[in-house]
Design an enzyme around this catalytic site. Structure first.
Site, short mmCIF file in Angstrom:
data_model
loop_
_atom_site.label_atom_id
_atom_site.label_comp_id
_atom_site.label_asym_id
_atom_site.label_seq_id
_atom_site.Cartn_x
_atom_site.Cartn_y
_atom_site.Cartn_z
N HIS A 471 -31.43 58.31 -49.61
CA HIS A 471 -30.87 57.20 -50.37
C HIS A 471 -29.34 57.11 -50.26
O HIS A 471 -28.66 56.98 -51.27
CB HIS A 471 -31.27 57.34 -51.85
CG HIS A 471 -32.75 57.31 -52.09
ND1 HIS A 471 -33.34 57.85 -53.20
CD2 HIS A 471 -33.76 56.79 -51.35
CE1 HIS A 471 -34.65 57.67 -53.14
NE2 HIS A 471 -34.93 57.03 -52.02
C1 LIG Z 1 -37.54 58.31 -44.53
C2 LIG Z 1 -37.11 57.41 -45.64
C3 LIG Z 1 -37.87 57.36 -46.82
C4 LIG Z 1 -37.47 56.53 -47.86
N1 LIG Z 1 -38.30 56.37 -48.93
C5 LIG Z 1 -38.03 55.40 -49.83
C6 LIG Z 1 -38.98 55.05 -50.81
O1 LIG Z 1 -40.09 55.59 -50.86
N2 LIG Z 1 -38.64 54.07 -51.70
C7 LIG Z 1 -37.43 53.45 -51.67
O2 LIG Z 1 -37.16 52.60 -52.52
N3 LIG Z 1 -36.51 53.77 -50.74
C8 LIG Z 1 -36.81 54.69 -49.79
N4 LIG Z 1 -35.93 54.94 -48.79
C9 LIG Z 1 -34.61 54.28 -48.83
C10 LIG Z 1 -34.64 52.80 -48.50
O3 LIG Z 1 -35.65 52.52 -47.55
C11 LIG Z 1 -33.26 52.39 -48.00
O4 LIG Z 1 -32.31 52.65 -49.02
C12 LIG Z 1 -33.14 50.92 -47.65
O5 LIG Z 1 -34.16 50.57 -46.74
C13 LIG Z 1 -31.77 50.65 -47.05
O6 LIG Z 1 -31.69 49.32 -46.66
P1 LIG Z 1 -30.46 48.78 -45.81
O7 LIG Z 1 -30.70 47.33 -45.60
O8 LIG Z 1 -29.20 49.21 -46.44
O9 LIG Z 1 -30.53 49.58 -44.43
P2 LIG Z 1 -31.72 49.71 -43.39
O10 LIG Z 1 -33.00 49.24 -43.98
O11 LIG Z 1 -31.67 51.08 -42.84
O12 LIG Z 1 -31.35 48.64 -42.28
C14 LIG Z 1 -30.28 48.73 -41.40
C15 LIG Z 1 -30.71 48.09 -40.09
O13 LIG Z 1 -29.56 47.86 -39.29
C16 LIG Z 1 -29.85 48.24 -37.96
N5 LIG Z 1 -28.59 48.57 -37.32
C17 LIG Z 1 -27.79 49.62 -37.58
N6 LIG Z 1 -26.68 49.56 -36.81
C18 LIG Z 1 -26.79 48.45 -36.04
C19 LIG Z 1 -25.97 47.86 -35.05
N7 LIG Z 1 -24.79 48.39 -34.70
N8 LIG Z 1 -26.41 46.72 -34.43
C20 LIG Z 1 -27.59 46.16 -34.79
N9 LIG Z 1 -28.41 46.70 -35.74
C21 LIG Z 1 -28.01 47.81 -36.35
C22 LIG Z 1 -30.78 49.43 -38.12
O14 LIG Z 1 -31.50 49.72 -36.94
C23 LIG Z 1 -31.65 49.00 -39.29
O15 LIG Z 1 -32.77 48.27 -38.87
C24 LIG Z 1 -36.28 55.77 -47.74
C25 LIG Z 1 -35.53 55.82 -46.56
C26 LIG Z 1 -35.93 56.62 -45.52
C27 LIG Z 1 -35.12 56.64 -44.25
#
Ligand SMILES: Cc1cc2nc3c(=O)[nH]c(=O)nc-3n(C[C@H](O)[C@H](O)[C@H](O)COP(=O)(O)OP(=O)(O)OC[C@H]3O[C@@H](n4cnc5c(N)ncnc54)[C@H](O)[C@@H]3O)c2cc1C
Length: 546
Positions: A471
């Protein structure tokens, strides 16, 4: 810049927040949107079968598979730090737990000066996102893009864990996302009909039919292009080909808590000394970019069970795998439809805590290493998350090459209070596992084991074996102070046409899991972007405020 294509908005990253943005910004049909995603489209069955979370921990096709720098608070271990790299981002590989955090978390964000982010302000966005199978009420929504469901089956060990918590004196709680979080109960999950509900499924699938959305997968954004203090486009790599696109209204960075600060730093926004040391021209000396990394650390204990009724036993043999695979195919139930943890107790482990400080859950499996082989005997895991860690770290580029992983330093267990709270939380969780309803099922605690019976040894065990709960937040923190990266409208301070909208903007991690809150941020961010675009003020006033 030279560009063959122009868009109104470019979104970098198709994760939890990015897919929400892609949907909401294209809904009216008025705006042309480009969504760039470094990972592939992702049709693999494990991305849709809930139990796939275990498979995807180490799958480099869909996971960045990062690791932290050696952590002083964890005996200098490199702690694994998985992140989704596929349409849906981390919501496509996560543990499927639907927890929003506590009302007090958002009220705290508001008290830090962020107008519009109190619990009362953000609740409508949680509700708008949600399609809760229990229906709508004061706290929940129905009919939104994000499917939220109860567990399909309540496993005897998950039931026993809740009973044991009640025997320890904790209240029952039928809805951790309702009026209060405290107490013992069963999780709700982001799945529907036994299938994972990522944001790619809930938000992007529908939006991709719209002619005003272009999705480019396998596209790594390498740099944001500026005209003075205005973001005007993005350069990216599609395979080995260098491409660029123009953004006439805004560039929206939604690359997650590790990659959003990385992209800003690569683009010249970050601590000047860091950028100069890698030969990057400084666009703005912004020391806050990548700072204030705040992540959940958890203490995990392992227990051997008396009866062979855990996931370890179900999938030990090929025959078992086939039987449970077939059961899932025919019914969408059983072990393949379980989330990472099944039931929980939210606890105030420290008497001084006004609200729960520990999230203590049971997983229906055990393994020596996270994502590794399951134990060859019946086993479960107890997982205690330190909900409001004080410790803060940072994310910094290690080179000017966008393909290199950044240095990730969460700085786990760096404060005395964090150490005291996690020890108190793990102790409370161990008491639940020793209550009569659980003792019936447990043969012995194998890790750390009964010999570990004082706080100092327990803290040492947590430092040795503890892990992230995945997280990370805070690296492009929202705030009003000079180090804050974005303001309360998520505009990068001092720049026009540039926002960050993802988990990295959270001023402090929520007391729970972060997917739901990130989706809320995507929903609220989309509204603010559309309001500013309509008013014709996208970012202009921000430059003045710098
Ligand atoms: C293994 C795991 C288990 C988890 N379990 C839970 C759970 O059970 N419940 C819960 O609520 N949360 C959980 N989380 C946390 C939650 O999923 C994340 O906090 C949330 O998805 C983050 O969202 P985000 O949009 O910030 O980033 P992300 O969803 O990580 O999205 C970022 C995206 O940007 C892309 N990206 C990165 N850099 C670039 C670039 N330079 N160019 C183009 N694309 C790029 C990545 O590939 C990715 O697809 C978990 C996370 C993980 C990894």
């Amino acid at each position: 810049m030279l560009s063959s294509e122009a868009f109104d908005f470019i979104i970098v990253g198709a994760g939890s927040a990015g897919c929400v943005l892609a949907n909401r910004l294209t809904a009216s049909g008025r705006h042309r949107v480009l969504l760039l995603e470094a990972g592939p489209r992702g049709r693999h069955p494990w991305l849709h079968i809930p139990l796939g979370f275990g498979r995807l921990f180490t799958d480099r096709r869909y996971n960045w598979c990062y690791a932290t720098e050696p952590q002083p608070g964890c005996h200098d271990r490199n702690v694994i730090a998985p992140r989704g790299k596929v349409l849906g981002g981390s919501s496509a590989i996560n543990g499927l737990i639907y927890i929003r955090g506590q009302a007090e978390d958002f009220d705290h964000w508001r008290q830090l000066g962020n107008a519009g982010w109190s619990f009362g302000d953000v609740l409508p966005y949680f509700r708008r996102a949600e399609d809760n199978e229990r229906g709508a009420d004061e706290f929940h929504g129905a009919g939104g893009p994000l499917a939220v469901s109860d567990l399909r089956d309540r496993h005897p060990l998950a039931i026993a864990y809740v009973e044991a918590a009640v025997q320890c004196g904790y209240p029952r709680n039928d809805d951790f996302n309702g009026a209060v979080q405290e107490g013992a109960g069963f999780y709700q999950t982001t799945m529907r009909g036994g299938v994972r509900a990522s944001t790619a499924a809930g938000y992007l699938r529908q939006a991709r039919r719209r002619p005003n959305l272009k999705v480019v997968a396998n596209a790594l954004a390498t740099r944001i292009v500026f005209d003075g203090r205005r973001a005007t486009g993005v350069e990216y790599l599609a395979g080995d080909a260098k491409r660029s696109a123009r953004a006439d209204v805004e560039v929206i960075v939604a690359s997650g808590a590790f990659n959003s600060p990385q992209l800003l730093q690569l683009s010249g926004l970050g601590p000047a000394s860091l950028l100069k040391s890698h030969g990057i021209a400084v666009v703005a000396d912004a020391p806050g970019v990548g700072d204030d990394l705040n992540d959940h650390i958890s203490g995990r204990i392992m227990l051997r069970c008396k009866e062979p009724i855990t996931l370890n036993d179900a999938v030990r043999t090929w025959r078992g795998k086939l039987r449970h695979g077939l059961h899932y195919v025919l019914t969408r139930r059983g072990y393949l439809a379980i989330p990472a943890v099944s039931s929980a107790c939210f606890i105030r482990a420290l008497p001084t805590s006004a609200t729960p400080d520990s999230q203590c859950s049971i997983s229906l499996f055990s393994a020596q290493t996270i994502g590794g082989e399951l134990h060859p005997f019946p086993g479960v895991t107890g997982n205690c998350v330190l909900l409001r860690p004080e410790s803060r770290g940072h994310v910094r580029i290690k080179s000017a090459d966008p393909r290199d992983a950044p240095a990730i330093h969460p700085n786990y267990l760096a404060t005395r209070k964090d150490c005291e709270t996690i020890v108190a939380g793990v102790n409370a969780m161990r008491r639940i596992f020793r209550a009569p309803a659980m003792v019936r099922h447990i043969a012995e605690e194998i890790d750390p084991g009964a010999h570990c019976d004082n706080d100092a040894e327990l803290l040492d065990f947590i430092r040795r074996r503890g892990s992230t709960t995945y997280h990370p937040v805070g690296t492009c923190r929202m705030g009003q102070d000079p180090k804050a990266v974005v303001d309360e409208r998520l505009r990068v301070r001092g720049f026009a046409g540039l926002r960050v909208v993802d988990a990295s903007i959270m001023p402090a991690v929520v007391s729970g899991n972060t997917n739901a809150a990130t989706i809320m941020i995507g929903e609220k961010g989309a509204d603010m972007i559309l309001e500013d675009a309509k008013a014709g003020t996208s970012g202009r006033d921000v430059v003045r405020a710098a």
